[in-house]
Design a protein around this motif. Structure first.
Motif, PDB file in Angstrom:
ATOM      1  N   LEU A 285       5.627  -8.615  -8.949  1.00 16.78           N
ATOM      2  CA  LEU A 285       5.201  -7.275  -8.560  1.00 16.78           C
ATOM      3  C   LEU A 285       6.442  -6.405  -8.550  1.00 16.78           C
ATOM      4  O   LEU A 285       7.307  -6.557  -7.686  1.00 16.78           O
ATOM      5  N   SER A 286       6.562  -5.509  -9.525  1.00 15.85           N
ATOM      6  CA  SER A 286       7.706  -4.611  -9.574  1.00 15.85           C
ATOM      7  C   SER A 286       7.353  -3.308  -8.862  1.00 15.85           C
ATOM      8  O   SER A 286       6.210  -3.090  -8.454  1.00 15.85           O
ATOM      9  N   GLN A 287       8.333  -2.437  -8.716  1.00 13.30           N
ATOM     10  CA  GLN A 287       8.067  -1.169  -8.024  1.00 13.30           C
ATOM     11  C   GLN A 287       7.321  -0.186  -8.914  1.00 13.30           C
ATOM     12  O   GLN A 287       6.756   0.796  -8.433  1.00 13.30           O
ATOM     13  N   ASP A 288       7.307  -0.442 -10.226  1.00 12.23           N
ATOM     14  CA  ASP A 288       6.529   0.362 -11.167  1.00 12.23           C
ATOM     15  C   ASP A 288       5.475  -0.535 -11.807  1.00 12.23           C
ATOM     16  O   ASP A 288       5.824  -1.527 -12.454  1.00 12.23           O
TER      17      ASP A 288
ATOM     18  N   ALA B 178     -15.263   2.382 -11.550  1.00  7.25           N
ATOM     19  CA  ALA B 178     -13.994   2.658 -10.876  1.00  7.25           C
ATOM     20  C   ALA B 178     -12.856   2.471 -11.872  1.00  7.25           C
ATOM     21  O   ALA B 178     -12.537   1.354 -12.264  1.00  7.25           O
ATOM     22  N   ILE B 179     -12.231   3.576 -12.290  1.00  8.03           N
ATOM     23  CA  ILE B 179     -11.172   3.552 -13.290  1.00  8.03           C
ATOM     24  C   ILE B 179      -9.815   3.654 -12.594  1.00  8.03           C
ATOM     25  O   ILE B 179      -9.664   4.375 -11.603  1.00  8.03           O
ATOM     26  N   VAL B 180      -8.815   2.944 -13.109  1.00 13.17           N
ATOM     27  CA  VAL B 180      -7.485   2.915 -12.499  1.00 13.17           C
ATOM     28  C   VAL B 180      -6.797   4.270 -12.590  1.00 13.17           C
ATOM     29  O   VAL B 180      -6.116   4.703 -11.665  1.00 13.17           O
ATOM     30  N   GLY B 181      -6.962   4.987 -13.706  1.00  9.70           N
ATOM     31  CA  GLY B 181      -6.213   6.212 -13.968  1.00  9.70           C
ATOM     32  C   GLY B 181      -6.174   7.220 -12.841  1.00  9.70           C
ATOM     33  O   GLY B 181      -5.087   7.688 -12.454  1.00  9.70           O
ATOM     34  N   PRO B 182      -7.321   7.604 -12.253  1.00  5.46           N
ATOM     35  CA  PRO B 182      -7.304   8.627 -11.197  1.00  5.46           C
ATOM     36  C   PRO B 182      -6.786   8.121  -9.847  1.00  5.46           C
ATOM     37  O   PRO B 182      -6.664   8.917  -8.910  1.00  5.46           O
ATOM     38  N   MET B 183      -6.525   6.820  -9.739  1.00 11.28           N
ATOM     39  CA  MET B 183      -6.106   6.276  -8.441  1.00 11.28           C
ATOM     40  C   MET B 183      -4.728   6.820  -8.047  1.00 11.28           C
ATOM     41  O   MET B 183      -3.900   7.151  -8.894  1.00 11.28           O
ATOM     42  N   SER B 184      -4.477   6.856  -6.732  1.00 11.42           N
ATOM     43  CA  SER B 184      -3.169   7.262  -6.225  1.00 11.42           C
ATOM     44  C   SER B 184      -2.151   6.161  -6.482  1.00 11.42           C
ATOM     45  O   SER B 184      -2.505   5.024  -6.827  1.00 11.42           O
ATOM     46  N   GLY B 185      -0.869   6.495  -6.291  1.00  7.37           N
ATOM     47  CA  GLY B 185       0.182   5.504  -6.480  1.00  7.37           C
ATOM     48  C   GLY B 185       0.019   4.314  -5.552  1.00  7.37           C
ATOM     49  O   GLY B 185       0.241   3.158  -5.953  1.00  7.37           O
ATOM     50  N   GLY B 186      -0.367   4.574  -4.293  1.00  8.26           N
ATOM     51  CA  GLY B 186      -0.561   3.481  -3.350  1.00  8.26           C
ATOM     52  C   GLY B 186      -1.716   2.583  -3.736  1.00  8.26           C
ATOM     53  O   GLY B 186      -1.629   1.355  -3.620  1.00  8.26           O
ATOM     54  N   GLU B 187      -2.809   3.173  -4.225  1.00  4.83           N
ATOM     55  CA  GLU B 187      -3.961   2.371  -4.649  1.00  4.83           C
ATOM     56  C   GLU B 187      -3.620   1.536  -5.881  1.00  4.83           C
ATOM     57  O   GLU B 187      -4.002   0.361  -5.979  1.00  4.83           O
ATOM     58  N   ARG B 188      -2.894   2.130  -6.831  1.00  2.98           N
ATOM     59  CA  ARG B 188      -2.489   1.375  -8.026  1.00  2.98           C
ATOM     60  C   ARG B 188      -1.594   0.198  -7.643  1.00  2.98           C
ATOM     61  O   ARG B 188      -1.699  -0.881  -8.223  1.00  2.98           O
ATOM     62  N   ARG B 189      -0.736   0.404  -6.662  1.00  2.55           N
ATOM     63  CA  ARG B 189       0.151  -0.683  -6.248  1.00  2.55           C
ATOM     64  C   ARG B 189      -0.634  -1.815  -5.595  1.00  2.55           C
ATOM     65  O   ARG B 189      -0.347  -2.986  -5.800  1.00  2.55           O
ATOM     66  N   ARG B 190      -1.622  -1.468  -4.788  1.00  2.00           N
ATOM     67  CA  ARG B 190      -2.455  -2.512  -4.184  1.00  2.00           C
ATOM     68  C   ARG B 190      -3.256  -3.263  -5.250  1.00  2.00           C
ATOM     69  O   ARG B 190      -3.464  -4.472  -5.146  1.00  2.00           O
ATOM     70  N   ILE B 191      -3.695  -2.553  -6.289  1.00  2.00           N
ATOM     71  CA  ILE B 191      -4.404  -3.217  -7.393  1.00  2.00           C
ATOM     72  C   ILE B 191      -3.473  -4.193  -8.103  1.00  2.00           C
ATOM     73  O   ILE B 191      -3.854  -5.322  -8.416  1.00  2.00           O
TER      74      ILE B 191
END
Length: 615
Positions: free
Chosen positions: A72-75, A124-137
């Protein structure tokens, strides 16, 4: 333990900085390793090397055959067009992932607040998610895949208190096996203590290795500094103050690593308490007077969401309060209401005439006007000297305490990293000499060394402090009181700290599951709440008064037993010294000492359990 990865004399330089200098180490099966170090010191680079993503300049890196690893990287590298379902579960059939309790635990623990219910239709598409939600995914995907070696770079970023608690439990109890391992970079000291069996510190191109989590690391590093120091000045470092805090805190905190109590006490002998609370409150009252900031019958409505509903909170001079709550419960909004920038829907805000307020926001947009300046100029623009710890401190001295060395003070603000920008804005705020300080997630992007420096500076600062944070360690270390927002419009006083908050959240979720059609799930009705006078209504204990009295008696009995054990242990140590030349006798005494230490550890466990009942 057989090694999953072995590194022999590996070296790596990026630009002019030598990040790894002939480092040798091994990662064995069953290991749980925490990595700490200064920002920019090479922690993330080390993880990329171990993951095979970063080539090395020299040395050899060997991986066991068939080893699977994930990082899990920071990006994140998630396809924005993918659905949450496919990003996390891939092509797994529903009967496979739905029938696996480990995968279900990951989905509920990390994706409970994301629209995962609609994944069957791929909505539920990843694109519109916030940075925090993408990181949890991204974190959920890695834990679902469950590789042999998991590498985590700041996994607690964007997780609230409950998420951090869940991740620690999952890594330690659900995932840990004798054939796998994980390494995590983290600045969350509570999380480090919960999950790590060993701690690596990346410093000056080397990896210093310590047994245990954060508390044990602090003790061991203190010992190394003490042994290596040429004079007493080397011993006067922040780690000793941090150790004093650890040893004088709740017994539960230091019982986990179970480091030598006598060694720790010897090391901090003569070290004063981190904060002289009485004198600081007295000084704060002198600076602030009786009135600070009051929210009286305050209500805040944002759209259809009720953040506050007729709540009263009176900040006192010298009060140090931490605010916890689920993401979206309104913690930052409450800070803005205290500051005065958030209008109240009802009620009123009163501010004392002597209040000088400073607010550290999450975005630190305030630095935009000094982007082209040098760091030291951005600080002295506010003020050149302030009074701290009862003495005059220059801007340069304070900057050095917070990690800006002499050469670094000449750097342009626009060239600073995210953590350095946060430190700079904190410095600029302190130079205004506020007597009320509001901090919104101050731990973001800061390494542990900088956090301990910040806490050390605030130990000598006299004023009223309000902190929003998910960092449990920082809340205990920096604040004397915690309050919670549970999303029901109320401010609850947490006499039991973060542990009580987690219990309230569990009860709230249980009530929601039992009665999903209720309009409001308010948690435990008898939970403490802030009253108009600033006091608190007592919480109803889960135990009867008789059980609590019995628990207090048991605690007193255990304390007497521990005192006797301490005397026996001291005699055994003396006997061991006397029997140094008698191998058979020394072996016998050592066995007795080990048995006595095990007995003491069991008694300490019983004391903690009884203490929880007696509260």
């Amino acid at each position: 333990m057989p090694n999953l990865i072995a590194a022999e004399s590996i070296s790596l330089a990026l630009g002019t900085q030598q990040l790894l200098d002939r480092v040798s180490l091994g990662i064995g099966t069953g290991e749980r390793i925490g990595v700490v170090g200064r920002n920019g010191g090479g922690k993330s680079t080390l993880l990329r090397v171990l993951a095979g993503r970063q080539p090395i300049d020299g040395g050899r890196l060997t991986r066991v055959g068939g080893l699977t690893s994930g990082m899990l990287s920071q990006d994140d590298d998630i396809d924005p067009a993918a659905t949450v379902h496919h990003a996390v579960l891939g092509d797994r059939p529903e009967h496979v992932w739905a029938g696996d309790p480990r995968i279900r635990d990951v989905l509920s623990g990390l994706l409970g607040g994301i629209d995962f219910a609609a994944v069957g239709g791929g909505d539920a598409i990843v694109g519109p998610m916030s940075g925090g939600e993408r990181r949890r995914i991204a974190l959920a995907r890695l834990l679902v895949d469950d590789p042999d070696l998991v590498l985590l770079d700041e996994p607690t970023n964007h997780l609230d208190v409950e998420g951090v608690q869940w991740l620690a439990d999952h890594l330690v109890h659900r995932r840990a096996r004798s054939d796998n391992a994980f390494i995590t970079i983290t600045h969350d000291r509570w999380f480090l203590d919960e999950v790590a069996l060993a701690t690596w510190e990346v410093v000056d191109g080397q990896i210093e290795q310590y047994d245990g989590g954060y508390a044990a690391y602090v003790l061991a590093k203190n010992e190394r500094v003490r042994i290596a120091a040429a004079d007493e000045d080397r011993r006067q470092n922040l780690l000793r103050k941090e150790l004093a805090w650890l040893r004088r805190g709740p017994p539960a905190r230091t019982s986990k690593p179970r480091f030598r109590i006598d060694a720790a006490n010897e090391l901090i002998k003569g070290e004063p308490e981190p904060r002289d609370e009485v004198s600081l409150v007295r000084f704060a009252t002198t600076r602030l007077g009786k009135d600070v900031i009051d929210l009286v019958d305050a209500s805040i409505q944002l759209g259809d969401k009720q953040i506050l509903d007729k709540q009263t909170w009176r900040l006192a001079p010298g009060e140090r309060t931490g605010i916890v709550g689920v993401n979206g419960s309104g913690k930052s909004t409450l800070l803005r209401a205290i500051e005065g920038s958030q209008p109240l829907s009802a009620g009123k805000r009163k501010q004392g005439r002597t209040v000088e307020l400073a607010f550290l926001t999450q975005e630190v947009r305030e630095l935009s006007k000094v982007e082209g300046w040098r760091v030291i100029d951005a600080i002295t623009d506010v003020k050149s000297y302030i009074m701290l710890d009862g003495k005059e401190t220059s801007a340069s001295q304070l900057a050095k305490r917070l990690g800006f060395s002499g050469p670094r003070q000449q750097t342009r603000v626009e060239s600073l990293s995210g953590g350095e920008r946060r430190r700079l804005q904190f410095l600029r705020l302190l130079m205004t000499e506020p007597n009320v300080l509001l901090l919104d997630e101050p731990t973001n992007d800061l390494d542990i060394e900088t956090l301990t420096s910040m806490e050390d500076v605030l130990d000598g600062w006299a004023g009223t402090l309000v902190v929003v944070s998910h960092d449990r360690y920082l809340l205990e270390r920096m604040c004397d009181r915690q309050v919670a927002l549970l999303g029901d419009g109320r401010i609850r006083d947490l006499t039991g700290g973060v542990e009580q908050y987690l219990q309230l959240r569990a009860e709230q979720e249980a009530q929601a599951a039992a009665a999903p059609d209720r309009a409001s799930v308010a948690g435990r009705p008898a939970a403490t709440s802030v009253t108009a006078s600033g006091g608190a209504e007592p919480a109803t204990s889960a135990y009867s008064p008789a059980q609590q009295r019995e628990a207090r008696k048991e605690m007193a009995r255990i304390e007497r037993s521990l005192a006797k054990l301490a005397e026996r242990e001291a005699r055994l140590h003396d006997d061991l010294v006397a029997a140094a030349t008698d191998h058979a006798r020394a072996t016998e005494l050592d066995a007795q000492l080990r048995a006595l230490q095990d007995e003491r550890a069991d008694l300490e466990e019983q004391w903690i359990i009884s203490g929880e009942i007696a509260e």
